[in-house]
Write an enzyme that holds these catalytic residues in place. Structure first.
Site, PDB file in Angstrom:
ATOM      1  N   SER A  40       0.813  -1.222   0.000  1.00 25.87           N
ATOM      2  CA  SER A  40       0.000   0.000   0.000  1.00 25.87           C
ATOM      3  C   SER A  40       0.843   1.267   0.000  1.00 25.87           C
ATOM      4  O   SER A  40       1.669   1.473   0.888  1.00 25.87           O
ATOM      5  CB  SER A  40      -0.892   0.045   1.257  1.00 25.87           C
ATOM      6  OG  SER A  40      -1.853  -0.966   1.211  1.00 25.87           O
ATOM      7  N   HIS A  96      -2.877   0.598  -4.593  1.00 27.85           N
ATOM      8  CA  HIS A  96      -2.248  -0.550  -5.270  1.00 27.85           C
ATOM      9  C   HIS A  96      -2.555  -0.416  -6.759  1.00 27.85           C
ATOM     10  O   HIS A  96      -3.679  -0.616  -7.184  1.00 27.85           O
ATOM     11  CB  HIS A  96      -2.831  -1.878  -4.764  1.00 27.85           C
ATOM     12  CG  HIS A  96      -2.454  -2.212  -3.364  1.00 27.85           C
ATOM     13  ND1 HIS A  96      -1.572  -3.211  -3.046  1.00 27.85           N
ATOM     14  CD2 HIS A  96      -2.847  -1.666  -2.193  1.00 27.85           C
ATOM     15  CE1 HIS A  96      -1.431  -3.280  -1.732  1.00 27.85           C
ATOM     16  NE2 HIS A  96      -2.193  -2.355  -1.189  1.00 27.85           N
ATOM     17  N   HIS A 123      -4.855  -9.482  -2.037  1.00 26.00           N
ATOM     18  CA  HIS A 123      -4.936  -9.895  -0.619  1.00 26.00           C
ATOM     19  C   HIS A 123      -6.035 -10.945  -0.453  1.00 26.00           C
ATOM     20  O   HIS A 123      -7.011 -10.944  -1.203  1.00 26.00           O
ATOM     21  CB  HIS A 123      -5.326  -8.708   0.271  1.00 26.00           C
ATOM     22  CG  HIS A 123      -4.429  -7.526   0.180  1.00 26.00           C
ATOM     23  ND1 HIS A 123      -4.492  -6.632  -0.863  1.00 26.00           N
ATOM     24  CD2 HIS A 123      -3.450  -7.090   1.003  1.00 26.00           C
ATOM     25  CE1 HIS A 123      -3.569  -5.689  -0.671  1.00 26.00           C
ATOM     26  NE2 HIS A 123      -2.932  -5.942   0.450  1.00 26.00           N
ATOM     27  N   TYR A 167      -8.354 -10.821   1.695  1.00 25.43           N
ATOM     28  CA  TYR A 167      -9.645 -10.154   1.981  1.00 25.43           C
ATOM     29  C   TYR A 167     -10.346  -9.636   0.728  1.00 25.43           C
ATOM     30  O   TYR A 167     -11.484  -9.198   0.791  1.00 25.43           O
ATOM     31  CB  TYR A 167      -9.472  -9.033   3.025  1.00 25.43           C
ATOM     32  CG  TYR A 167      -8.584  -7.882   2.603  1.00 25.43           C
ATOM     33  CD1 TYR A 167      -9.008  -6.957   1.640  1.00 25.43           C
ATOM     34  CD2 TYR A 167      -7.329  -7.698   3.165  1.00 25.43           C
ATOM     35  CE1 TYR A 167      -8.210  -5.892   1.255  1.00 25.43           C
ATOM     36  CE2 TYR A 167      -6.512  -6.642   2.785  1.00 25.43           C
ATOM     37  CZ  TYR A 167      -6.971  -5.746   1.829  1.00 25.43           C
ATOM     38  OH  TYR A 167      -6.162  -4.710   1.439  1.00 25.43           O
ATOM     39  N   GLU A 168      -9.678  -9.687  -0.423  1.00 28.88           N
ATOM     40  CA  GLU A 168     -10.355  -9.322  -1.679  1.00 28.88           C
ATOM     41  C   GLU A 168     -11.096 -10.517  -2.262  1.00 28.88           C
ATOM     42  O   GLU A 168     -11.680 -10.424  -3.341  1.00 28.88           O
ATOM     43  CB  GLU A 168      -9.332  -8.798  -2.687  1.00 28.88           C
ATOM     44  CG  GLU A 168      -8.699  -7.490  -2.264  1.00 28.88           C
ATOM     45  CD  GLU A 168      -7.599  -7.040  -3.225  1.00 28.88           C
ATOM     46  OE1 GLU A 168      -7.944  -6.484  -4.272  1.00 28.88           O
ATOM     47  OE2 GLU A 168      -6.417  -7.280  -2.921  1.00 28.88           O
ATOM     48  N   ALA A 181       2.548  -2.036   4.111  1.00 32.96           N
ATOM     49  CA  ALA A 181       2.220  -1.039   5.128  1.00 32.96           C
ATOM     50  C   ALA A 181       1.722  -1.826   6.334  1.00 32.96           C
ATOM     51  O   ALA A 181       0.967  -2.785   6.179  1.00 32.96           O
ATOM     52  CB  ALA A 181       1.131  -0.114   4.610  1.00 32.96           C
ATOM     53  N   MET A 188      -1.947  -7.172   6.712  1.00 32.17           N
ATOM     54  CA  MET A 188      -2.901  -8.112   6.107  1.00 32.17           C
ATOM     55  C   MET A 188      -2.328  -8.802   4.864  1.00 32.17           C
ATOM     56  O   MET A 188      -3.078  -9.215   3.982  1.00 32.17           O
ATOM     57  CB  MET A 188      -4.178  -7.360   5.728  1.00 32.17           C
ATOM     58  CG  MET A 188      -4.805  -6.608   6.885  1.00 32.17           C
ATOM     59  SD  MET A 188      -6.140  -5.549   6.327  1.00 32.17           S
ATOM     60  CE  MET A 188      -6.440  -4.575   7.818  1.00 32.17           C
ATOM     61  N   SER A 189      -1.010  -8.914   4.786  1.00 35.25           N
ATOM     62  CA  SER A 189      -0.427  -9.432   3.540  1.00 35.25           C
ATOM     63  C   SER A 189       0.906 -10.121   3.814  1.00 35.25           C
ATOM     64  O   SER A 189       1.189 -10.519   4.934  1.00 35.25           O
ATOM     65  CB  SER A 189      -0.193  -8.260   2.576  1.00 35.25           C
ATOM     66  OG  SER A 189       0.820  -7.410   3.072  1.00 35.25           O
ATOM     67  N   ASN A 218       1.038   3.494  11.081  1.00 28.97           N
ATOM     68  CA  ASN A 218       0.191   3.949  12.199  1.00 28.97           C
ATOM     69  C   ASN A 218       0.573   3.129  13.420  1.00 28.97           C
ATOM     70  O   ASN A 218       1.165   2.061  13.283  1.00 28.97           O
ATOM     71  CB  ASN A 218      -1.292   3.737  11.857  1.00 28.97           C
ATOM     72  CG  ASN A 218      -1.575   2.289  11.494  1.00 28.97           C
ATOM     73  OD1 ASN A 218      -1.286   1.854  10.377  1.00 28.97           O
ATOM     74  ND2 ASN A 218      -2.103   1.538  12.429  1.00 28.97           N
ATOM     75  N   HIS A 263      -7.589   3.662   5.780  1.00 30.72           N
ATOM     76  CA  HIS A 263      -6.664   3.242   4.724  1.00 30.72           C
ATOM     77  C   HIS A 263      -6.047   4.435   3.976  1.00 30.72           C
ATOM     78  O   HIS A 263      -4.899   4.375   3.555  1.00 30.72           O
ATOM     79  CB  HIS A 263      -7.379   2.302   3.753  1.00 30.72           C
ATOM     80  CG  HIS A 263      -6.467   1.755   2.688  1.00 30.72           C
ATOM     81  ND1 HIS A 263      -5.463   0.849   2.963  1.00 30.72           N
ATOM     82  CD2 HIS A 263      -6.392   2.012   1.349  1.00 30.72           C
ATOM     83  CE1 HIS A 263      -4.813   0.562   1.833  1.00 30.72           C
ATOM     84  NE2 HIS A 263      -5.353   1.247   0.847  1.00 30.72           N
TER      85      HIS A 263
HETATM   86  N1  HPA Z   1      -3.587  -3.203  11.112  1.00 29.19           N
HETATM   87  C1  HPA Z   1      -3.559  -4.122  10.118  1.00 29.19           C
HETATM   88  N2  HPA Z   1      -3.044  -3.856   8.935  1.00 29.19           N
HETATM   89  C2  HPA Z   1      -2.514  -2.641   8.729  1.00 29.19           C
HETATM   90  C3  HPA Z   1      -2.511  -1.654   9.717  1.00 29.19           C
HETATM   91  C4  HPA Z   1      -3.091  -1.954  10.977  1.00 29.19           C
HETATM   92  O1  HPA Z   1      -3.129  -1.134  11.910  1.00 29.19           O
HETATM   93  N3  HPA Z   1      -1.916  -0.550   9.176  1.00 29.19           N
HETATM   94  C5  HPA Z   1      -1.555  -0.876   7.918  1.00 29.19           C
HETATM   95  N4  HPA Z   1      -1.918  -2.143   7.629  1.00 29.19           N
END
Ligand code: HPA
Length: 290
Positions: free
Chosen positions: A40, A71, A93, A95-96, A123, A222-223, A246, A259
């Site tokens: 990302s 992406h 991913h 989740y897609e 990310a 998530m990847s 974050n 996001h």
């Molecule tokens: N959690 C899960 N996936 C992420 C996060 C998060 O805080 N930030 C970027 N990808």
């Protein structure tokens, strides 16, 4: 010679893979030795690639496409530091809605094109309080949380093929050191730590974040992990780098921009990540795998 490894999840995928490899190699000007998967907001790293040939994922037979903002969904092939490189700008991913076995496809394709060293980036949210938003973290190891509960991209490997892949020391120690030394030389702040994969796409509750921290993770995303497993299955040299976008415990949660905020922070890390990638390529050029 890759065909014996590619029966995943059956004949159809194999035909598509053969077609994908022949399409990409017919368009590409170079044989890539290094592959990089840009997460990302990190697609800009591919901007440094010389004599680039860009192929949208939709054009590649069987390639799982991505619909996530930040992406781009393009494969860029060319040269960087004199080394053939294939960069995926964006990734699919789980989740897609992609079956996990399908997430093996891009990595299998990169391997079949000639890639020996895979750099996976993402990310991620920081769980370790010593991480700061906008900084980078080299993956020392990962926790495959979906994998531990039965969601592993190798679940569909056809019988008779090797499937019990060792994952201890999956992330190449030398490449990790190359990155840390290159970063230190120019004052780029890079931590090392453990990445845990979750399914998403909802972000973590505070209780979940505490749970992930207690299990020993420094960052969550998530990847990346399915690609890392497939890369090791195929015997590739592996490096992982997270951009901490974050912090799970602190002021910079996802309350405001979710996001969008993740992508904006990741974009700012592109020059540093591009610099470190160049250092990796110079190392690969000097010391080929195998
Ligand atoms: N959690 C899960 N996936 C992420 C996060 C998060 O805080 N930030 C970027 N990808």
């Amino acid at each position: 010679d890759y065909q014996g490894l590619l029966d995943l999840p059956g004949r159809l995928a194999m035909t598509e893979l053969t077609e994908a490899v022949s399409l990409v190699s017919s368009l590409a000007g170079v044989k890539p030795l290094v592959g990089v998967i840009l997460g990302s907001g990190l697609g800009g790293v591919a901007g440094d690639i010389q004599e680039p040939v860009t192929i949208p994922y939709e054009r590649i037979p069987g390639f799982p496409c991505t619909t996530v903002p930040g992406h781009q969904g393009e494969l860029v092939l060319g040269r960087l530091e004199g080394v053939g490189i294939a960069a995926m700008k964006g990734r699919p991913h789980p989740y897609e809605g992609h079956p996990l076995a399908k997430l093996a496809f891009p990595v299998q394709m990169l391997r079949a094109l000639g890639v020996e060293t895979l750099v996976v980036t993402n990310a991620a949210g920081g769980l370790n309080p010593s991480l700061s938003a906008g900084s980078l973290m080299v993956l020392e190891d990962h926790i495959n949380l979906p994998g531990l509960t039965g969601l592993n991209p190798l679940m569909a490997v056809a019988g008779g093929q090797e499937r019990f892949v060792p994952m201890a020391n999956a992330y190449d120690e030398t490449l990790r050191r190359v990155v840390m030394e290159a970063a230190e030389e120019v004052g780029i702040r890079v931590a090392t730590g453990i990445y845990v994969m979750v399914g998403g796409p909802s972000y973590e509750t505070l209780a979940e974040a505490r749970f992930l921290r207690q299990m020993g993770a420094d960052a969550v995303g998530m990847s990346t992990v399915p690609e890392a497993v497939v890369a090791r299955w195929l015997g590739m040299r592996l490096l992982g780098i997270s951009c901490i976008t974050n912090l799970l415990f602190g002021e910079t949660g996802h309350d405001d921009d979710g996001h969008g905020g993740v992508v904006a922070v990741a974009r700012r890390a592109v020059p540093d990540l591009a610099y470190l990638l160049r250092a990796v390529l110079r190392h690969v050029e000097a010391t080929p795998a195998g």
